[in-house]
Design an enzyme around this catalytic site. Structure first.
Site, PDB file in Angstrom:
ATOM      1  N   SER A 164      24.592  30.085  62.085  1.00 46.83           N
ATOM      2  CA  SER A 164      23.876  29.696  61.184  1.00 46.83           C
ATOM      3  C   SER A 164      22.246  29.409  61.635  1.00 46.83           C
ATOM      4  O   SER A 164      21.521  28.997  60.920  1.00 46.83           O
ATOM      5  CB  SER A 164      24.279  28.511  60.491  1.00 46.83           C
TER       6      SER A 164
ATOM      7  N   LYS B 250      16.632  20.433  59.665  1.00 53.48           N
ATOM      8  CA  LYS B 250      17.598  20.690  58.731  1.00 53.48           C
ATOM      9  C   LYS B 250      18.400  19.774  58.080  1.00 53.48           C
ATOM     10  O   LYS B 250      18.616  18.422  58.868  1.00 53.48           O
ATOM     11  CB  LYS B 250      18.761  21.566  59.268  1.00 53.48           C
TER      12      LYS B 250
ATOM     13  N   SER C 293      23.252  29.374  57.791  1.00 53.63           N
ATOM     14  CA  SER C 293      23.011  28.262  56.700  1.00 53.63           C
ATOM     15  C   SER C 293      21.760  27.604  56.884  1.00 53.63           C
ATOM     16  O   SER C 293      21.164  26.861  56.062  1.00 53.63           O
ATOM     17  CB  SER C 293      24.155  27.040  56.786  1.00 53.63           C
TER      18      SER C 293
END
Ligand SMILES: [Mg+2]
Ligand SMILES: [Zn+2]
Lengths: 110, 491, 505
Positions: free
Chosen positions: B178, B79, B154
């Site tokens: 997330s 990420k 997210s």
């Protein structure tokens, strides 16, 4: 709040002026449309979080940081620092030695 | 031919047997990214050449008989919220566009040492604020199952990358769901470890007291493997616990005897989608069939969780994101009048709407006079929420619930209604507030073919129990073997 | 400025910032070293505030801080924590300073400050402290001095170095007293080894809060609005800025008659070149620091055993030592202060000399006059002084024994100072003997040895001898002088006696 004896609401209405003041505090330039949408959206959200008033927190210790951990200390031993080039590498404006910012005319004034 | 759609265990076997090489596997991932990522939007940066070079180097070391790390040539997507030395790290924000950190996050160091091939940086909501990855400054991520729907957020990019076979494993971060929610939207396994289990050093902070790094994988075993790599004690993170890391994979096959599963039905909200409700009930039936006891539990303060979270997280975020002021790194406006205006314009121009909204909310909540009413009150309620879970875990081993009220939602459906968006986090945020480990695993599909996840929570540092319980369900249902049509078409 | 109204009470509180002598910064492993020549080389992701970097507390910084807190008689907290103080400034890369808000590691405490500089009747005032806390320092801004609007430059070498902030109650009553408080604070911190308090390098800085209580024409006591003067970095600066501010506030009071449009606290800077304070932050931008507990750091439990260990390890503090020199060694308060105020090394030197020569009073005279003068002239620290405590004690012992006159002893002292340090190594006693014999400094106690000299001098100065004999007492001075010049070790009293005897015979 329920663990407060004060009767009047602690949190005033979120007016446009308050939004502008908070934006200034947060160093955020907001477009006119943002000022409007934030005023209504933040009002809505703050309204919603008002539900916490219903939680009885009398005598409850607030949580602060990591659960159960304390006294994490490091020894006073040096580690390798970054090269100056690495330190400055992300800066939008530098002269190879220093970070550069628009002139600070009035020290600590802002 | 092995592809990243296989499980990480299978891939490791094939790498060991010489049936495939890290180079071929990495190339396969890159090919899939090239073929599908324009449509999906999982990656912000694909590190092709360095990844291929790293893969080739690992293959050579393997051939030379050198010992290899746990990940031994497996591609891993990271990420874009984790600092990677020499690779851009943007947090999907224009603020950090082009920023290349001079250091690696602790978990990135761990991945490199475990001989992972770092294939690229995945898309996310800007600074991890959001539930759909639509808040990325560089375009949304779509769930590979339905390109008109969000991958969740997210960590949408990491979840989608694993679902689409662009990487067998991926790393995400979870502040209020997330990892778990995008895992649910994309039909993969996602695990948020106990707060303090994984170092946050190099994880760009959203809300420091809630953020945790964790693994994505197509199956439970892969999540266990990656967690073994990520978890350890890092003295550079004062909030990182000095707890031994179990060999999570070793216990995986062993079912938990007399497992007690807790359900808090009061907490199942009105907005709960029928398909999700049914999938969760079906999952509970699976456990029942396996001999588990199902208990109804009470979480009296669960109804305050969203309100509590949306004070604590924005407050911390407003502080953590103050550093982006156009001086030491990040974007600086081209047009300003003096220092203060430079701050305001740089921040005003480079941050997206959701980030600004949360900075405003947090700044307000911490500002003079409101600290007690907001932040302090929320931290007290947070204590009550923690205590609810402590109490609940005296009578159950894990707690099962939906991950999200719905399967993957259509793009654009909630962007203009932040409060509704926040309310959708109701099942996941308590784990962050209480610091608990939580896992999302594939538990079925909606009528129209969108994946649905089941969330399991366990007491602090009981990731092993969580993984064992998840593996029981996985063996029984095999939902995890389904693949999105898109990915299957191409291979 | 004149003082148009009186009587007045001056109310001053100081916030003193002291840089701690750690090896590394407070939250990262970068060196804690003054290094303006090489900007931005002592930084890392943590002290640059790079995204993702995290602070970890330096144990040594906390230890030095506790030591200081104990020496200031503060109460060390069982639990302390770190808070973020948020404001934007280019030298503050995270846009917040990690500091301590509601649970400082040290509460209360005090320091005694002598009221006047001399006399044995000195009284001390007890200046109470509100708190002592730890925080990180900011970096340094270099402003364009040309006023041509060029960019300011930022050096983050100093960012994240550990600072102790010592906040006094508003107990100080004058600019001079504030200066003495600061001087005493510096002495204490240096004694403790907590800081070098090098003011040129900014290791000791202070902010001063000051206002006055004045009486208006109606006889009503009115307090002037509090002014905070920021960033005072010299003793003279503190005193001068406060003196200026007292005058300014009196003037303002006289002009407005004690009716202020704005009673908010005001922040002012100090322009040392022009000798004036000047207004800084307007009230519309009154600081809202939004303090909250830093979630990246965990609270610290300070174990009682640790506190006791540090308490036991404290050295004798300057105030106590000063008192001991007065009580036990019978020095004047003035001498004791001169010695103690010079710092620990000089006090150690003095005590060694005093003990070895057996005459503290004489040791004090020599140390405060001869030694300090030479140190000043040479720009030396006592550690580098050519005559060590043994050397000075040996000289003083010879005065006590009558082997040297004070005057000759000074000559030996000077000769020893000018010794070539590269020269052959001999004991200081042997060197003193050598100097005495080389220069004929031995005391001539035997008057027989003087007789031939006296005879020769009288013979050479018949006029002076005649004048004396004729009743002109003063005439003997010339004769004594000449004898003394020739007989270096002679005691003037014996010479005078011998001359009188000879001239009268
Ligand atoms: Mg301070
Ligand atoms: Zn550093």
């Amino acid at each position: 709040m329920s663990d407060s004896s004060q009767a009047e609401p602690l949190v005033p209405e979120l007016t446009r002026d308050v939004v502008l003041k908070v934006a200034r505090l947060a160093r955020l330039h907001l477009a006119e449309s943002e000022v409007e949408s934030f005023t209504s959206q933040l009002t809505q959200i703050l309204d919603y979080v008002g539900v916490l008033d219903e939680a009885d927190t009398e005598g409850v210790e607030p949580v602060a940081g990591a659960m159960g951990l304390n006294s994490v200390l490091r020894e006073d031993l040096p580690t390798t620092s970054l090269s100056r080039d690495d330190a400055l590498s992300g800066a939008p404006h530098h002269d190879g030695s220093y970070f550069l910012v628009p002139p600070i005319l009035d020290p600590r004034a802002e | 031919m092995a592809t990243a759609l296989e499980s990480s265990a299978t891939l490791l076997d094939q790498l060991t047997d010489g049936q495939t090489t890290s180079l071929r596997l990495t190339q396969d991932c890159l090919d899939r990214i090239a073929a599908h990522d324009t449509a999906i939007g999982a990656f912000l940066h694909v590190d092709s050449e360095p990844a291929l070079a790293a893969a080739a180097a690992i293959d050579r070391r393997r051939e030379a008989g050198e010992p290899l790390g746990l990940l031994a040539g497996l591609p891993v997507a990271v990420k874009d919220v984790l600092a990677t030395r020499g690779q851009p790290t943007t947090c999907a924000s224009r603020m950090l566009q082009g920023w290349v950190p001079p250091y690696d996050a602790h978990v990135v160091e761990r991945l490199r040492r475990a001989d992972a091939v770092l294939i690229g940086k995945t898309n996310m909501d800007e600074f991890a604020m959001g539930s759909t990855t639509e808040n990325s400054a560089f375009g949304p991520t779509r769930t590979p199952w339905r390109l008109d729907c969000a991958a969740g957020g997210s960590s949408g990019g990491s979840a989608a990358a694993v679902a689409a076979g662009m990487a067998p494993l991926a790393v995400g971060s979870d502040t209020g769901g997330s990892i778990r929610q995008p895992a649910s939207f994309c039909g993969v396994v996602g695990l948020k470890p106990t707060y303090g289990r994984v170092s946050r050093y190099g994880l760009v902070a959203f809300a420091s007291s809630l953020d945790q790094v964790g693994p994505f994988s197509g199956d439970v075993r892969g999540a266990a493997l990656l967690l073994e790599v990520l978890a350890d004690h890092d003295p550079r993170d004062a909030t990182c616990a000095d707890e031994p890391v179990p060999a999570y994979r070793d216990q995986l096959e062993r079912p938990l005897d007399a497992l007690r599963v807790g359900i808090c039905r009061d907490h199942f909200t009105e907005g709960l989608d029928k398909d999700v409700d049914e999938a969760v009930e079906a999952a509970i039936d699976v456990y029942r069939r396996l001999g588990a006891e199902i208990h109804d539990i009470q979480l009296p303060h669960a109804r305050f969780a969203v309100a509590c979270y949306y004070l604590v997280a924005p407050s911390e975020a407003s502080s953590n994101l103050a550093r982006y002021d156009g001086v030491h790194y990040g974007a600086r406006s081209d047009d300003y009048d003096g220092l203060v205006d430079m701050y305001c314009r740089s921040r005003g121009e480079a941050f997206g709407a959701e980030v600004k909204r949360r900075i405003m909310l947090g700044t307000y909540a911490l500002s003079a006079g409101y600290y007690d009413a907001f932040y302090l009150k929320a931290q007290k309620v947070r204590r009550l929420i923690q205590q609810d879970y402590q109490q609940a875990f005296t009578s159950v081993d894990v707690i099962a619930s939906p991950v999200a009220p719905t399967p993957a939602i259509p793009l654009g459906s909630l962007v203009s209604d932040p409060l509704q968006m926040y309310l959708a986090d109701t099942y996941t945020i308590s784990a962050n507030l209480a610091g608990l480990p939580g896992l999302s695993l594939p538990a079925g599909f909606s009528d129209d073919g969108r994946p649905i996840g089941l969330q399991l929570l366990a007491p602090p540092f009981q990731e092993s129990r969580l993984l064992q319980a998840a593996a029981m369900h996985e063996r029984e249902t095999q939902w995890h073997l389904r693949r999105p049509p898109l990915a299957e078409d191409s291979s | 400025m004149t003082a148009p109204c009186s009587p007045a009470t001056t109310i001053i509180g100081l916030e003193v910032h002291v840089q701690l002598l750690t090896e590394t910064k407070i939250f990262c492993g970068c060196l804690n070293r003054f290094n303006p020549e090489e900007p931005n080389v002592q930084t890392c992701p943590v002290c640059l505030g790079l995204p993702g970097a995290l602070p970890v507390m330096n144990r040594r910084a906390l230890e030095l801080a506790i030591r200081a807190g104990l020496a200031l008689s503060g109460t060390i907290a069982g639990t302390t924590k770190w808070d973020r103080k948020q404001y934007y400034y280019p030298d503050l890369p995270k846009a917040y300073q990690i500091s301590q808000f509601d649970l400082p590691f040290c509460d209360g405490g005090w320091m005694d400050v002598d009221d006047a500089d001399d006399g044995d009747e000195t009284q001390a005032s007890r200046i109470r402290l509100i708190r002592v806390h730890l925080e990180e320092d900011a970096g340094k801004n270099l402003h364009d001095e040309t006023q041509r609007g060029r960019d300011s430059r930022i050096d983050l070498n100093r960012a994240g170095t550990p600072l102790l902030e010592i906040v006094s109650e508003p107990d100080l009553r004058s600019a001079a007293q504030s200066r003495r408080y600061l001087e005493e604070m510096r002495l204490l911190m240096v004694y403790l080894g907590v800081s070098d308090c090098n003011m040129q390098e900014g290791s000791l800085r202070c902010d001063a809060n000051i206002n006055l209580e004045l009486v208006n024409d109606d006889g009503v006591a009115i307090r002037t609005p509090i002014v905070e003067i920021k960033n005072l970095n010299s003793f003279r600066g503190v005193e001068a800025a406060l003196e200026y501010e007292i005058g300014r506030q009196r003037q303002e009071f006289a002009e407005c008659g004690g009716v202020y449009a704005d009673s908010e606290k005001q922040t002012r800077g100090w322009d040392a070149d022009r000798g004036v304070t000047f207004a800084q932050r307007g009230k519309e931008d009154a600081a809202d620091y939004r303090y909250f507990p830093d979630p990246d750091l965990v609270p610290v439990q300070i174990a009682a055993e640790w506190i006791e260990e540090l308490r036991t390890g404290l050295c004798e503090l300057p105030a106590a030592r000063r008192q001991r020199l007065v009580d036990d060694l019978k020095l004047s308060r003035y001498d004791a202060s001169v010695i103690i105020d010079q710092g620990r090394d000089l006090a150690d030197y003095f005590e060694a000399v005093a003990q070895r020569c057996g005459d503290p009073k004489r040791a004090a005279n020599w140390v405060t006059q001869d030694v300090l003068r030479e140190l000043n002239d040479r720009g030396q620290a006592i550690g580098d002084f050519a005559i060590d405590a043994d050397g000075l004690a040996a000289i003083l012992a010879r005065i006590a024994s009558g082997d040297l006159t004070t005057r000759s002893a000074r000559e030996v002292f000077t000769a020893l100072l000018d010794d070539d340090p590269e020269g052959e190594q001999v004991t200081v006693e042997a060197r003193i003997d050598e100097i005495i014999s080389d220069r004929g400094l031995a005391t001539i106690a035997d008057s027989g040895a003087l007789e031939p000299l006296i005879d020769a001098v009288i013979e050479r100065n018949p006029q002076a001898a005649a004048d004396f004999r004729g009743g002109k007492q003063a005439a003997i001075g010339k004769l004594i002088g000449e004898v003394m010049r020739e007989a270096k070790g002679a005691d003037p009293q014996s010479v005078r006696a011998a001359l009188i005897e000879r001239l009268s015979s």
